[in-house]
Write an enzyme that holds these catalytic residues in place. Sequence first.
Site, mmCIF file in Angstrom:
data_model
loop_
_atom_site.group_PDB
_atom_site.id
_atom_site.type_symbol
_atom_site.label_atom_id
_atom_site.label_comp_id
_atom_site.label_asym_id
_atom_site.label_seq_id
_atom_site.Cartn_x
_atom_site.Cartn_y
_atom_site.Cartn_z
ATOM 1 N N GLU A 99 4.270 1.709 1.969
ATOM 2 C CA GLU A 99 5.280 1.129 3.164
ATOM 3 C C GLU A 99 4.854 1.724 4.015
ATOM 4 O O GLU A 99 4.419 1.034 5.629
ATOM 5 C CB GLU A 99 6.438 1.279 2.696
ATOM 6 C CG GLU A 99 7.295 0.885 3.968
ATOM 7 C CD GLU A 99 8.627 0.864 3.999
ATOM 8 O OE1 GLU A 99 9.532 1.786 4.407
ATOM 9 O OE2 GLU A 99 9.189 0.307 2.551
ATOM 10 N N LYS A 131 9.948 4.384 -6.062
ATOM 11 C CA LYS A 131 9.513 4.138 -4.760
ATOM 12 C C LYS A 131 9.542 4.985 -4.080
ATOM 13 O O LYS A 131 9.218 4.433 -2.941
ATOM 14 C CB LYS A 131 11.524 4.345 -5.176
ATOM 15 C CG LYS A 131 12.309 3.959 -3.848
ATOM 16 C CD LYS A 131 12.066 3.122 -3.231
ATOM 17 C CE LYS A 131 12.604 2.377 -2.655
ATOM 18 N NZ LYS A 131 13.309 3.410 -1.427
#
Length: 319
Positions: free
Chosen positions: A190, A183
């Site tokens: 991102e 993550k």
Amino acid sequence: MQIAFVGLGKMGGNMVRRLRRDGHDVVAYDRDAALAAALAAETGARAVDDLDGLVAALDAPRHVWVMVPHGEPTASTVAALGDRLGAGDSVIDGGNSRWTDDAPRAAELAKRGISYLDVGTSGGVWGLEQGYCMMVGGEDDAVARLKPVLDSLAPETIEESRAVLGDRGWAHVGPSGSGHFVKMVHNGIEYGAMQAFAEGYTLLHKNDPDLDLAKVAHLWEQGSVVRSWLNALAARAFEQEGTTLDALQPWVDDSGEGRWTIEAALDQAVPTPAITAAMYARFASRGEDDYGARVLSALRNQFGGHAVKRRDEPRGRPR
């Protein structure tokens, strides 16, 4: 399946809502008792007043999902649960904890026979309807016991991924720490993708301030190689805020995961120039009036509900 949730904010509250829609028995606790009571009245979850009440409300083996801010709030919550739970029970950290914290927590809980899972969770404020992409770290048996909950929280997999992932969009990616590590890298990517969109839209805007960027963003969703959910959210942001984004301050916060990604890259001698530059751009946003920073701020608000700074507010970190 029966499960308890600690932390009922933007993510935790919506995860409870999604689980209740599938009929799971959810025990809900938040430091804000009124928030827990309201969620219970809305969903049929069972609100409790404290962690002792939470543990007492569960049948063994107990499963407790923690969705509180990373750092001390998570550490103290996991420690408090470890003092109250017993052999065969599980603690799940679904927040954005630093991956290096997971193995020590798992080892400490294992002394008492308690399983620990780290679940990197992506989906933001859209997860209630679209589902959450979950990256799970921990022991096989503990993951298997949690499968009904993970299946309900995750979206259906897209057709081309079904042979690899199965029917639901979550995966067991490895031992303790691996869920949060995957993550963390996801968030680093991102950062870089958002920065590229922000720079591109800045160039378009500077060249022609009258250009309709919402229309451009929608256009790029029509089969172009840069079509993506982030770009679709850019279209939504331009429609809501206007092309100039004048109502927003160019302050772009960071959750810490971009920094941790860069630190891990340094430890592994892996060059990450795009992610690193994106992190520095966020730092720079806190001292300059920059259109690209306003695009980044608007995008963070769109996918995660993160606070934005508006022009009529004092400068500084959003509250």
